[in-house]
Design a protein around this motif. Structure first.
Motif, PDB file in Angstrom:
ATOM      1  N   GLU A  97     -13.628  -6.101  -3.178  1.00 40.39           N
ATOM      2  CA  GLU A  97     -12.743  -5.420  -2.228  1.00 40.39           C
ATOM      3  C   GLU A  97     -12.731  -6.155  -0.888  1.00 40.39           C
ATOM      4  O   GLU A  97     -13.770  -6.624  -0.406  1.00 40.39           O
ATOM      5  CB  GLU A  97     -13.233  -3.982  -2.023  1.00 40.39           C
ATOM      6  CG  GLU A  97     -12.311  -3.136  -1.192  1.00 40.39           C
ATOM      7  CD  GLU A  97     -11.846  -1.899  -1.957  1.00 40.39           C
ATOM      8  OE1 GLU A  97     -12.621  -1.380  -2.788  1.00 40.39           O
ATOM      9  OE2 GLU A  97     -10.714  -1.461  -1.715  1.00 40.39           O
TER      10      GLU A  97
ATOM     11  N   LEU B  35      -7.859  -6.533  -3.092  1.00 42.18           N
ATOM     12  CA  LEU B  35      -8.958  -7.147  -3.850  1.00 42.18           C
ATOM     13  C   LEU B  35      -8.783  -8.662  -3.917  1.00 42.18           C
ATOM     14  O   LEU B  35      -7.660  -9.165  -3.845  1.00 42.18           O
ATOM     15  CB  LEU B  35      -8.966  -6.617  -5.292  1.00 42.18           C
ATOM     16  CG  LEU B  35      -9.088  -5.111  -5.497  1.00 42.18           C
ATOM     17  CD1 LEU B  35      -8.988  -4.779  -6.983  1.00 42.18           C
ATOM     18  CD2 LEU B  35     -10.401  -4.578  -4.925  1.00 42.18           C
TER      19      LEU B  35
ATOM     20  N   ARG C 282      -5.216  -1.042  -3.685  1.00 39.64           N
ATOM     21  CA  ARG C 282      -6.386  -1.586  -2.980  1.00 39.64           C
ATOM     22  C   ARG C 282      -6.230  -3.090  -2.791  1.00 39.64           C
ATOM     23  O   ARG C 282      -5.468  -3.745  -3.478  1.00 39.64           O
ATOM     24  CB  ARG C 282      -7.668  -1.246  -3.750  1.00 39.64           C
ATOM     25  CG  ARG C 282      -8.052   0.219  -3.487  1.00 39.64           C
ATOM     26  CD  ARG C 282      -9.027   0.764  -4.477  1.00 39.64           C
ATOM     27  NE  ARG C 282     -10.265   0.016  -4.526  1.00 39.64           N
ATOM     28  CZ  ARG C 282     -11.234   0.253  -5.417  1.00 39.64           C
ATOM     29  NH1 ARG C 282     -11.093   1.209  -6.313  1.00 39.64           N
ATOM     30  NH2 ARG C 282     -12.335  -0.456  -5.404  1.00 39.64           N
TER      31      ARG C 282
ATOM     32  N   HIS D 204       0.841  -1.199   0.000  1.00 40.48           N
ATOM     33  CA  HIS D 204       0.000   0.000   0.000  1.00 40.48           C
ATOM     34  C   HIS D 204       0.883   1.258   0.000  1.00 40.48           C
ATOM     35  O   HIS D 204       0.605   2.234  -0.714  1.00 40.48           O
ATOM     36  CB  HIS D 204      -0.907  -0.023   1.232  1.00 40.48           C
ATOM     37  CG  HIS D 204      -1.993   1.003   1.202  1.00 40.48           C
ATOM     38  ND1 HIS D 204      -3.021   0.981   0.294  1.00 40.48           N
ATOM     39  CD2 HIS D 204      -2.188   2.099   1.965  1.00 40.48           C
ATOM     40  CE1 HIS D 204      -3.813   2.011   0.496  1.00 40.48           C
ATOM     41  NE2 HIS D 204      -3.327   2.707   1.504  1.00 40.48           N
TER      42      HIS D 204
ATOM     43  N   TRP E  43      -9.283  -4.034   5.104  1.00 45.35           N
ATOM     44  CA  TRP E  43      -7.946  -4.193   5.686  1.00 45.35           C
ATOM     45  C   TRP E  43      -8.061  -4.845   7.054  1.00 45.35           C
ATOM     46  O   TRP E  43      -7.213  -5.524   7.530  1.00 45.35           O
ATOM     47  CB  TRP E  43      -7.231  -2.852   5.845  1.00 45.35           C
ATOM     48  CG  TRP E  43      -7.025  -2.127   4.548  1.00 45.35           C
ATOM     49  CD1 TRP E  43      -7.644  -0.984   4.143  1.00 45.35           C
ATOM     50  CD2 TRP E  43      -6.122  -2.484   3.473  1.00 45.35           C
ATOM     51  NE1 TRP E  43      -7.183  -0.613   2.897  1.00 45.35           N
ATOM     52  CE2 TRP E  43      -6.255  -1.494   2.473  1.00 45.35           C
ATOM     53  CE3 TRP E  43      -5.202  -3.519   3.289  1.00 45.35           C
ATOM     54  CZ2 TRP E  43      -5.511  -1.546   1.278  1.00 45.35           C
ATOM     55  CZ3 TRP E  43      -4.470  -3.560   2.117  1.00 45.35           C
ATOM     56  CH2 TRP E  43      -4.634  -2.587   1.125  1.00 45.35           C
TER      57      TRP E  43
ATOM     58  N   THR F 128      -7.590   1.435  -8.943  1.00 43.60           N
ATOM     59  CA  THR F 128      -7.518   0.170  -8.175  1.00 43.60           C
ATOM     60  C   THR F 128      -6.131  -0.032  -7.554  1.00 43.60           C
ATOM     61  O   THR F 128      -5.958  -0.907  -6.705  1.00 43.60           O
ATOM     62  CB  THR F 128      -7.885  -1.055  -9.046  1.00 43.60           C
ATOM     63  OG1 THR F 128      -7.076  -1.047 -10.220  1.00 43.60           O
ATOM     64  CG2 THR F 128      -9.343  -1.053  -9.428  1.00 43.60           C
TER      65      THR F 128
END
Ligand code: NAP
Length: 227
Positions: free
Chosen positions: A224, A218, A216, A161, A227, A213
Motif C-alpha cells: 500500500e 498499491l 486503494r 478513487h 496518498w 482492494t
C-alpha cells in the motif's frame, strides 16, 4: 476469452502488457499512431491482438473508439498511457501550457477513456478498471520537483478513487497501481526493474483485485502507498 484493452500500447509498459496478456487473452491495443507502431503490429500478426487508434487526451478520439467497439465487452480496461510533462515544471519555472497538457493526458485522459468505455466495461465479466499511476503522485511521500507530473498523478489518483465509489454499484472494481521504477523511455536506462518484471507484478495485482482492494493505491508488489 477475456478481453483486455490497453492504452499507450505501442511502447514501454503498455507494449509489455500486450505481450504478456496476448498469451492468454484477446487484447485491444490502443495507440496514437498505429501505422508507426512497428513492435505492436508485429505482435498483432501472430497473436490475438487488435490495434486501434486512441489519443487519450482527446474526447472525440475516445468517442470514435467507443463507436467502433459498440456492443463489445471489455473485461479489463488498462489506462496506461502517460507523459512525464514539460521540461520546465519546477517551483522556479513552469511551462503552463505543458502543465495543462500533462493534466489533459495523465489525469483527464483516464477519465475520458473510462467514461467512453463504461458500457463496454459493464458488458464485461471482470469489470476491472485499472490505472497506471505513480508513487510520485503520493503527497505524503513527496520530495521536490516534477510539479506537473506529480500533481497530474495525484489528481488521477483522486479521480479513480472517486470512480471506485461511484461505480461500485455497477460492480466495477478500480485498481490504482504504481508500476515501480521501470526501464522504459520514461523511466530511463538507470531504472530499477524491467517492463517484464513490472507487468508480471501488475498482472498479479489485477488478477487479485476485489472489493477490498478496489480504490486503494498499491504498488506492483501489492504494497500500500500512502496518498
Ligand atoms: N517508467 C517508469 O518508471 C514509470 C514509473 C511510474 C509510473 N509510470 C507510468 O506508467 C505508464 C507507462 O509509462 P512508460 O514508462 O511505459 O512510458 P513511455 O515508455 O514513455 O510510454 C508512454 C506511452 O504513453 C503513450 N501516450 C502518451 N501520450 C498519449 C496520448 N495522448 N494518447 C495515447 N497514448 C499516449 C505513448 O505513446 P506515443 O508513442 O504515441 O508517445 C507511449 O505508448 C505512464 O502512465 C507512466 O506515468 C512509469
Amino acid at each position: 476469452m477475456t478481453t483486455i484493452l490497453v492504452t499507450g500500447a505501442n511502447r514501454g509498459i503498455g507494449l509489455e502488457f500486450v505481450r504478456q496478456y496476448a498469451e492468454e487473452a484477446s487484447v485491444i491495443a490502443c495507440c496514437r499512431e498505429p501505422a508507426e507502431a512497428k513492435d505492436l503490429n508485429a505482435l498483432a500478426r501472430s497473436k490475438n491482438v487488435r490495434v486501434m487508434t486512441l489519443d487519450v487526451g482527446d474526447a472525440s478520439s475516445a468517442a470514435s473508439l467507443a463507436r467502433a467497439l459498440k456492443g463489445e465487452a471489455v473485461d479489463i480496461l488498462i489506462n496506461n498511457a502517460g507523459v512525464f510533462g514539460p521540461e520546465k515544471q519546477s517551483a522556479a519555472h513552469s511551462d503552463y501550457n505543458g502543465f495543462a497538457q500533462t493534466f489533459r493526458i495523465n489525469s483527464i485522459g483516464p477519465l475520458i477513456v473510462s467514461q467512453a468505455l463504461h458500457d463496454n466495461l459493464l458488458a464485461g465479466r471482470d469489470k476491472k478498471l485499472v490505472t497506471i499511476t505513480s508513487k510520485m503522485g503520493s503527497i505524503s511521500d513527496s520530495s521536490g520537483g516534477s510539479l506537473a507530473y506529480r500533481a497530474s498523478k495525484a489528481a488521477v489518483n483522486m479521480i479513480m478513487h472517486v470512480l471506485a465509489h461511484d461505480w461500485a454499484g455497477d460492480g466495477i472494481l478500480v485498481a490504482i497501481l504504481n508500476p515501480g521504477w521501470v526501464k522504459t523511455d520514461m523511466g530511463g536506462p538507470g531504472a530499477m526493474i524491467s517492463p517484464e518484471v513490472s507487468v508480471r507484478g501488475l498482472r498479479q495485482r489485477i488478477a487479485e483485485l476485489n472489493e477490498k482492494t478496489s480504490g486503494r493505491f498499491l504498488d506492483y508488489l501489492g504494497k500500500e502507498i500512502a496518498w
